[in-house]
Design an enzyme around this catalytic site. Structure first.
Site, short mmCIF file in Angstrom:
data_model
loop_
_atom_site.label_atom_id
_atom_site.label_comp_id
_atom_site.label_asym_id
_atom_site.label_seq_id
_atom_site.Cartn_x
_atom_site.Cartn_y
_atom_site.Cartn_z
N CYS A 1 15.78 25.28 -34.21
CA CYS A 1 15.99 24.25 -35.23
C CYS A 1 15.63 22.92 -34.57
CB CYS A 1 17.45 24.28 -35.67
SG CYS A 1 17.93 22.87 -36.70
N ASP B 1 10.76 17.47 -42.55
CA ASP B 1 11.97 18.22 -42.17
C ASP B 1 13.02 17.92 -43.23
OD1 ASP B 1 13.85 19.66 -40.47
OD2 ASP B 1 14.73 17.72 -39.99
N SER B 2 14.12 18.66 -43.18
CA SER B 2 15.21 18.40 -44.11
C SER B 2 15.88 17.05 -43.84
CB SER B 2 16.25 19.51 -44.01
OG SER B 2 16.70 19.61 -42.68
N CYS C 1 10.60 22.04 -39.09
CA CYS C 1 11.91 22.51 -39.53
C CYS C 1 11.91 24.02 -39.36
CB CYS C 1 12.10 22.14 -41.00
SG CYS C 1 13.62 22.80 -41.72
N GLU D 1 23.35 15.13 -37.49
CA GLU D 1 23.07 14.14 -38.54
C GLU D 1 24.17 13.07 -38.59
OE1 GLU D 1 20.57 13.91 -41.19
OE2 GLU D 1 19.34 15.43 -40.21
N HIS E 1 16.63 20.05 -35.00
CA HIS E 1 17.73 19.13 -34.69
C HIS E 1 18.30 19.39 -33.29
CE1 HIS E 1 17.83 18.35 -39.02
NE2 HIS E 1 18.73 17.42 -38.83
N1 DGL Z 1 15.73 20.79 -38.67
C1 DGL Z 1 16.04 21.87 -39.58
C2 DGL Z 1 15.66 23.18 -38.93
O1 DGL Z 1 14.87 23.10 -38.00
C3 DGL Z 1 17.43 21.69 -40.05
C4 DGL Z 1 17.81 22.67 -41.08
C5 DGL Z 1 18.81 22.26 -42.08
O2 DGL Z 1 18.55 21.29 -42.78
O3 DGL Z 1 19.80 22.95 -42.19
O4 DGL Z 1 16.06 24.27 -39.28
#
Ligand code: DGL
Length: 278
Positions: A191, A15-16, A78, A157, A193
């Site tokens: 997402c 993931d990011s 992600c 975050e 997150h």
């Molecule tokens: N968890 C990522 C997603 O599902 C986060 C995206 C991001 O880094 O902006 O889209």
């Protein structure tokens, strides 16, 4: 014999940043014997406000890192990557590559009674139209309303996700207005997150709206894929999980345990992601 060849290899998840840990938490619960290698691109988060070319090049480096770790399957945990580097477009990889869009859309199509489904995600996810296409492919009668929630990822975050957090509540009220107005009965957290904000989102949406956790649905789909490919680990021992990040690991370490439901200690090692290429 599968392409990866060896069921004892780890599952690769990326993931990011921290969000993909919501999928890892599910994987640990449903596939306790599996080893997992997780990469969180904490040095380059967020992805969701970036353009398509950058997101694809980051995703290819993330996949290259996981392949260098010898994984048997790769999960893009992600929504942004899953919407931008689609599994059907990521050809030529030596192992199967899965995203969250198809599994989350299938779960939403099963859950909705009214046929009105909402999707919240990053700007890139919403702009891609990935969820609309996936839902229309399952049931052309589903009416899909989307909303981008660009501040949700930085809020999460930075630790602003506990129920009652005023910044999270304010953002949720703003961002969820269009999906509320559309009268959806099912809302995809598009997402990974966002499950951390589920309490705040549920309170804002009100009772009777089913939230779909895209990371959880992807973890369940991954289990099915491993089963179908004969790649489930054949062990009764608890698998290990290794975590890697691209920035210094202190913040990841502090927040990751919360993402994982408090169960595991989550020590992470820093790597140079720019060194990896497909
Ligand atoms: N968890 C990522 C997603 O599902 C986060 C995206 C991001 O880094 O902006 O889209």
């Amino acid at each position: 014999m599968s392409r990866a060849g060896d069921a004892s290899r780890p599952i690769g998840v990326f993931d990011s940043g921290l969000g993909g840990l919501t999928a890892v938490k599910e994987l640990r619960a449903i596939l306790p014997g599996e080893d997992i290698v997780y990469f969180g691109d904490t040095g380059r988060v967020p992805y969701g406000s970036r353009g398509r070319d950058i997101i694809i090049s980051y995703a290819r480096q993330d996949i290259a890192f996981l392949l260098a770790k010898g994984v048997k399957i790769v999960l893009a945990a992600c929504g942004t990557v899953s919407s931008t580097l689609l599994p059907e477009e990521a050809t030529g990889l030596p192992v199967e590559y899965l995203g969250v869009v198809a599994p989350a859309s299938a779960a939403a199509a099963r859950a909705t009674r009214s046929g009105r489904v909402g999707v919240i995600g990053t700007e890139a996810t919403v702009a891609s139209g990935s969820y609309q296409r996936a839902l229309a492919g399952i049931d052309a009668g589903i009416v899909c309303t989307t909303a981008a929630c660009p501040l949700f990822v930085p809020l999460v975050e930075n630790g602003h996700f506990a129920p009652g957090d005023r910044m999270a509540e304010w953002a949720a009220e703003e961002y969820l207005a269009p999906v509320k107005a559309a009268g959806v009965d099912t809302l995809i957290l598009g997402c990974t997150h966002y499950p951390l904000l589920a309490g705040t989102i549920a309170a804002q949406m009100g009772p009777g709206v089913t939230l779909i956790d895209s990371g959880r649905e992807a973890a369940l789909a991954l289990k099915d894929r491993l089963e179908a490919a004969g790649l489930l680990a054949r062990t009764r021992q608890l698998g290990k999980a290794d975590y890697y990040v691209s920035d210094e690991p202190t913040r990841f370490h502090q927040l990751a345990q919360i993402f994982m439901g408090g169960a595991d200690d989550v020590p992470a090692r820093r790597i140079e992601i720019e060194d990896y290429h497909l």
